[in-house]
Structure formats: C-alpha cells, structure tokens
Scaffold this motif. Sequence first.
Motif, PDB file in Angstrom:
ATOM      1  N   GLU A 233     -50.048  46.426 -19.090  1.00  0.00           N
ATOM      2  CA  GLU A 233     -51.430  46.130 -18.659  1.00  0.00           C
ATOM      3  C   GLU A 233     -51.730  44.857 -18.953  1.00  0.00           C
ATOM      4  N   LEU A 234     -51.114  44.018 -19.787  1.00  0.00           N
ATOM      5  CA  LEU A 234     -51.488  42.446 -19.895  1.00  0.00           C
ATOM      6  C   LEU A 234     -50.774  41.511 -19.278  1.00  0.00           C
ATOM      7  N   THR A 235     -49.499  41.918 -18.643  1.00  0.00           N
ATOM      8  CA  THR A 235     -48.330  41.083 -18.154  1.00  0.00           C
ATOM      9  C   THR A 235     -48.114  41.392 -16.974  1.00  0.00           C
ATOM     10  N   LEU A 236     -47.159  40.563 -16.370  1.00  0.00           N
ATOM     11  CA  LEU A 236     -46.575  41.035 -15.037  1.00  0.00           C
ATOM     12  C   LEU A 236     -45.221  40.516 -14.896  1.00  0.00           C
ATOM     13  N   GLY A 237     -44.209  41.029 -14.113  1.00  0.00           N
ATOM     14  CA  GLY A 237     -42.932  40.878 -14.057  1.00  0.00           C
ATOM     15  C   GLY A 237     -42.557  39.632 -13.110  1.00  0.00           C
ATOM     16  N   THR A 238     -43.391  39.729 -12.221  1.00  0.00           N
ATOM     17  CA  THR A 238     -43.367  38.412 -11.231  1.00  0.00           C
ATOM     18  C   THR A 238     -44.814  38.297 -10.559  1.00  0.00           C
ATOM     19  N   GLY A 239     -45.456  36.968 -11.206  1.00  0.00           N
ATOM     20  CA  GLY A 239     -46.776  36.741 -10.773  1.00  0.00           C
ATOM     21  C   GLY A 239     -47.045  36.622  -9.245  1.00  0.00           C
ATOM     22  N   PRO A 240     -48.366  36.758  -9.078  1.00  0.00           N
ATOM     23  CA  PRO A 240     -48.848  36.932  -7.620  1.00  0.00           C
ATOM     24  C   PRO A 240     -48.410  35.486  -7.005  1.00  0.00           C
ATOM     25  N   HIS A 241     -47.624  35.720  -5.687  1.00  0.00           N
ATOM     26  CA  HIS A 241     -46.984  34.621  -5.058  1.00  0.00           C
ATOM     27  C   HIS A 241     -46.692  34.980  -3.667  1.00  0.00           C
ATOM     28  N   CYS A 242     -46.489  34.077  -2.675  1.00  0.00           N
ATOM     29  CA  CYS A 242     -45.781  34.130  -1.520  1.00  0.00           C
ATOM     30  C   CYS A 242     -44.492  33.499  -1.676  1.00  0.00           C
ATOM     31  N   ASP A 243     -43.607  34.220  -1.114  1.00  0.00           N
ATOM     32  CA  ASP A 243     -42.262  33.636  -1.169  1.00  0.00           C
ATOM     33  C   ASP A 243     -42.103  32.014  -0.407  1.00  0.00           C
ATOM     34  N   PRO A 244     -41.751  31.032  -0.908  1.00  0.00           N
ATOM     35  CA  PRO A 244     -41.617  29.642  -0.195  1.00  0.00           C
ATOM     36  C   PRO A 244     -40.540  29.822   1.003  1.00  0.00           C
ATOM     37  N   THR A 245     -39.636  30.815   0.663  1.00  0.00           N
ATOM     38  CA  THR A 245     -38.450  30.703   1.599  1.00  0.00           C
ATOM     39  C   THR A 245     -38.925  31.528   2.748  1.00  0.00           C
ATOM     40  N   SER A 246     -37.819  31.870   3.767  1.00  0.00           N
ATOM     41  CA  SER A 246     -38.000  32.009   5.264  1.00  0.00           C
ATOM     42  C   SER A 246     -38.364  33.690   5.049  1.00  0.00           C
ATOM     43  N   LEU A 247     -37.269  34.405   4.688  1.00  0.00           N
ATOM     44  CA  LEU A 247     -37.316  35.772   4.764  1.00  0.00           C
ATOM     45  C   LEU A 247     -36.645  36.386   3.839  1.00  0.00           C
ATOM     46  N   THR A 248     -37.213  37.539   3.134  1.00  0.00           N
ATOM     47  CA  THR A 248     -36.664  37.959   1.711  1.00  0.00           C
ATOM     48  C   THR A 248     -36.335  39.485   2.223  1.00  0.00           C
ATOM     49  N   ILE A 249     -35.156  39.708   1.957  1.00  0.00           N
ATOM     50  CA  ILE A 249     -34.763  41.105   1.870  1.00  0.00           C
ATOM     51  C   ILE A 249     -34.602  41.705   0.408  1.00  0.00           C
ATOM     52  N   LEU A 250     -35.129  42.720   0.007  1.00  0.00           N
ATOM     53  CA  LEU A 250     -35.455  43.195  -1.317  1.00  0.00           C
ATOM     54  C   LEU A 250     -34.722  44.518  -1.534  1.00  0.00           C
ATOM     55  N   HIS A 251     -33.874  44.824  -2.495  1.00  0.00           N
ATOM     56  CA  HIS A 251     -33.745  46.433  -2.516  1.00  0.00           C
ATOM     57  C   HIS A 251     -34.053  46.650  -4.095  1.00  0.00           C
ATOM     58  N   GLN A 252     -34.983  47.695  -4.102  1.00  0.00           N
ATOM     59  CA  GLN A 252     -35.526  47.899  -5.565  1.00  0.00           C
ATOM     60  C   GLN A 252     -34.802  49.193  -6.172  1.00  0.00           C
ATOM     61  N   ASP A 253     -34.595  49.275  -7.346  1.00  0.00           N
ATOM     62  CA  ASP A 253     -34.172  50.484  -7.860  1.00  0.00           C
ATOM     63  C   ASP A 253     -35.422  51.554  -7.973  1.00  0.00           C
ATOM     64  N   ASP A 254     -35.040  52.825  -8.438  1.00  0.00           N
ATOM     65  CA  ASP A 254     -36.008  53.858  -8.185  1.00  0.00           C
ATOM     66  C   ASP A 254     -37.307  53.703  -9.256  1.00  0.00           C
ATOM     67  N   VAL A 255     -37.313  52.545  -9.999  1.00  0.00           N
ATOM     68  CA  VAL A 255     -38.572  52.631 -10.821  1.00  0.00           C
ATOM     69  C   VAL A 255     -39.806  52.225 -10.337  1.00  0.00           C
ATOM     70  N   GLY A 256     -39.765  51.449  -9.354  1.00  0.00           N
ATOM     71  CA  GLY A 256     -41.097  50.787  -8.785  1.00  0.00           C
ATOM     72  C   GLY A 256     -41.936  49.923  -9.531  1.00  0.00           C
ATOM     73  N   GLY A 257     -42.491  49.204  -8.931  1.00  0.00           N
ATOM     74  CA  GLY A 257     -43.300  48.143  -9.277  1.00  0.00           C
ATOM     75  C   GLY A 257     -43.805  46.865  -8.436  1.00  0.00           C
ATOM     76  N   LEU A 258     -43.306  47.210  -7.247  1.00  0.00           N
ATOM     77  CA  LEU A 258     -43.627  45.950  -6.275  1.00  0.00           C
ATOM     78  C   LEU A 258     -44.989  46.386  -5.589  1.00  0.00           C
ATOM     79  N   GLN A 259     -45.631  45.325  -5.773  1.00  0.00           N
ATOM     80  CA  GLN A 259     -47.205  45.492  -5.141  1.00  0.00           C
ATOM     81  C   GLN A 259     -47.602  44.222  -3.959  1.00  0.00           C
ATOM     82  N   VAL A 260     -48.285  44.754  -3.018  1.00  0.00           N
ATOM     83  CA  VAL A 260     -48.699  43.611  -2.130  1.00  0.00           C
ATOM     84  C   VAL A 260     -50.319  43.691  -2.101  1.00  0.00           C
TER      85      VAL A 260
END
Length: 463
Positions: A233-260
């Motif tokens: 609850e104190l930290t982040l895996g990846t901080g809040p950001h917009c990807d500077p790149t063009s298009l991101t294709i992400l595959h996440q395992d079954d644990v979960g953690g991506l937030q928008v």
Amino acid sequence: MVRRRRREVSPEIEVESPSSAVVFDAELLNREKEIPARFVWPEDEKPTPDADEELKVPLIDLAGFLSGRPEASEDVARLVGEACGKHGFFQVVNHGISPELVTAAHRCVEAFFSMPLREKQRAQRKPGESCGYASSFTGRFSAKLPWKETLSFRFSPSSSLVQDFFVRTLGDEFRHFGEVYEEYCEAMNKLSLDIMEILGMSLGVGRAHFREFFNANDSIMRLNFYPPCQKPELTLGTGPHCDPTSLTILHQDDVGGLQVFADGRWKTIRPKVDAFVVNIGDTFMALSNGRYRSCLHRAVVNRDAARKSLAFFLCPALEKVVAPPGRLVGPASPRAYPDFTWSALLEFTQKHYRADMKTLDAFSQWIQGTLRKQEDDFLSLALSHSISGLQGCRFLRGARVKLWSFHAFLIWQRAPVAINGGGGWWRRRPRAPGEAAAKGKDKGCLLPHAANSTQNSIKHWLI
Ligand SMILES: C=C1C[C@]23C[C@@]1(O)CC[C@H]2[C@]1(C)CCC[C@@](C)(C(=O)O)[C@H]1[C@@H]3C(=O)O
Ligand SMILES: O=C(O)CCC(=O)C(=O)O
Ligand SMILES: [Fe+2]
C-alpha cells in the motif's frame, strides 16, 4: 542513505541524480519491518485500496479483420476508434499469436529474474541508455523508486538485435532466450502493424498510412518482474505515467496489477490469458494530432505473489519525423504538438525527464526552448562573423516563426551547421584556442560549405 541532488537542465525541467547506486534485492528488503523510504510514494500517488472497479475496455476480436472480411474490419475500426478517443486502452483476442509462444516468453522471464543478481547484472543497463537490466532504478532515481526489476532490449524488424543482445550481454548459453524473444517481438511487430492499419481506418487516413510509417521501426521490448512486497500500500511497481512510445502491447500473467486512470479514478484491467492489452502512447497521440489519447496508467504490487508482464513498445525509426497526416490538421484542428523525432523524445526520457503523465507537454516546451536558444546562438555566430547581407539572420527570424516545423527542429538538433550570407553558404570551423573572432569581410571561422545536399536541406529549413 542516499542524498538527493537536483541538476537543472532547463528552467522548467529538473532531473534527479542519485549520489550512489543501491541494489534492489526484494528478498532482503522483505525481511525488514519497513520498506526503505525511497520506495515509499507520496500520499497523492500511493495506490488506492478501492481500485477494484474494472475498466470497461472493448475486447476486440481480430479474427474477422485478419481473414480480410471488410464488414468485420469496419466494426473493429469503430470499436478501436471509440476506445482511443476515450482512454486509449483496449484488448485484443484471436490475434493469431500462439499461446505456446506467450508461455515460453513468460517462462524465460521467470528463469531470468530468478537468477542471482550477479548474473543478471551482466546485462546491466548503463546510465542514459534505455536497454539492459535494472534492479528497480536505484542507480537512476533517488526517490519514488519502483518495486520492480526490468530487462529491456531493442527490436527492429528483420534484424538480429534481440538475439545479439542476449548473446552479447549474457553469453552463448542465453541464445535460447534470444530466439524466444526474437520470435515474440516479430509476432508483436506483426500485430502492431495490423493495429496500425485499424487505427488508420478509424482515423479516416486509410489503412496504409500508419502501417507504412511504422514499417521500419526501432521498438523496445521490456520484461517486467514485480516481486511481492510486505507493504504494497506504500509503493508502486510502475508509477503513474503515459507511455512516451507509440503503441504498447502488454501481456500480463494471472496475478493482476495494471490500473488505468479513467473518469477521475483508478480502475483495474484484469488479466486475461488469451488477450493482449493495447494502449496508445504519446508519440501516437502526436501522430493523431491529439485525437487519440495516451492515458495515465500504473502497476501496483501485492503481498503474496510475484507478477510478470511483457511489454512491447512500438516506436518509429529513430530519425523519422513524427507529424500527423495532413487530413488530421486544419483550421478547426491546428497542430497540437511540434514535429519531433523519436530519438529526441527517447533521449529526453532517458537523460532529462522521468516519464510521467506530462512527458509530451514537457518535451514540447523543452524542444521549443532549446530551439530558441540554438537560434540565438546561431544568430550571434552570424553576427560575430559580420557576413555581408546577414541573410542568415533574416532566415533565422523566419525559422523562429516556423517553430512548429521539422526543419526548424533540425536547427535545434544539428545546428549551427551552416549559414547563408555574403553570396554563399558557410559552415563553421571550430575556432582555435585564443583565436579572435573574425572581423569585416574576413569569414574567420566560417569555411565555404561543400555538401550540396546539406545546402539544399538547409535552404529548405531556413526559407
Ligand atoms: C521509453 C521508455 C521509457 C520507459 C520505458 C520505455 O521504453 C516506455 C515506458 C517508460 C516508463 C515505463 C514509464 C514509467 C516510468 C519509467 C521510468 C518506468 O517506471 O519504467 C519509464 C521507462 C524508463 O525506463 O524511462
Ligand atoms: O506491468 C504492467 O502492467 C504495466 C507496465 C507499464 O505500464 C510499462 O512498462 O510501461
Ligand atoms: Fe506503461
């Protein structure tokens, strides 16, 4: 304890520079009662405990589009267009990528990150570079450290960059990793070019426009590994950001953690084993003249399980000019961002600015500020050499007016290379130590400029 130092790079932008590199060893850190202060994020960025709400993103079935059915393609383009105008996130299924390949890619993530630190450090990411192994970003930032390890490498179609990276940094025993990720990146490249066709259709600029733009690309593949954390609850895996790149294709395992961040709150995108999460990055937002959104997102960590994700970042070829197609620009939709090259934006994120939700605006301001300074330097150079007619100066004023054109941008990137005046083109020769500035008709440090092609391009951008 790391002392925080700040280094100014422009009036607006500051970068942090840690005074010493500390190693992120999650196992060791988890034996402590508290996590070190550098991993604790400020109150307004900490993970929100109530972010369980799921983000509604369209699940785009690509089967019809891939088999060339026109009505299926139109439906897909409409759904993608709606999502990109709102938050820029969608998921794709029936994408044609074999589940075995995805499983193999995740297995290699597991195998790589469970190696001893010393082994992983053979691929250590060097300061200012975007590729290599990083254990958190202890050698890069001094605060708000992410609870993650990453391995990033470059990919370009029909090259052996990926394979070479693994063999060069980790040795011949890692050839197999190179093969797996080479194949995975080729599959991601194909999928992202297909998506570029869909984006072109949805924006009304035709299927070919963006596909051709990205046909040659200099992309980045990143393996993310988020160890469990006793104080998630104190930290982040990846901080809040917009990807500077063009298009991101992400595959996440079954644990979960991506937030928008959508509709004013953080929402979750739950893992789906057969789906890829796709999102628009800042560079595509610029290519669409701001029509499609690059949206704020982050990754949270948890107490119980390590999490893995595979991120393919499609990027333009390094020196390709990022500018929207003419159809997306007009009196009602003036240019939203200046022309730029991906190499300049990449350098900005690696050397001057930690990518966050404001990267593109900060970068736009930065290149304009830097350009103004370059123009002034250029102007002083022309003045100090008293070239008859001083056409160079006139042109420079013109260039400042054309701040939004790529040719003016070139002044920033490459100038001062040559100036026009006194009936010809002149290029700069470095002044010898102690050599005085030239006076009158004497061209001093200016040598006649030989390369015709350069002359032409200079005329082009100055006039
Ligand atoms: C060009 C890039 C910079 C980051 C990696 C990437 O290839 C695309 C996303 C960027 C990033 C993930 C955005 C959040 C902050 C960051 C520092 C990270 O947490 O990893 C960013 C990456 C970077 O290494 O600068
Ligand atoms: O791991 C994730 O789910 C997201 C990572 C991410 O946003 C990134 O690497 O840019
Ligand atoms: Fe991201």
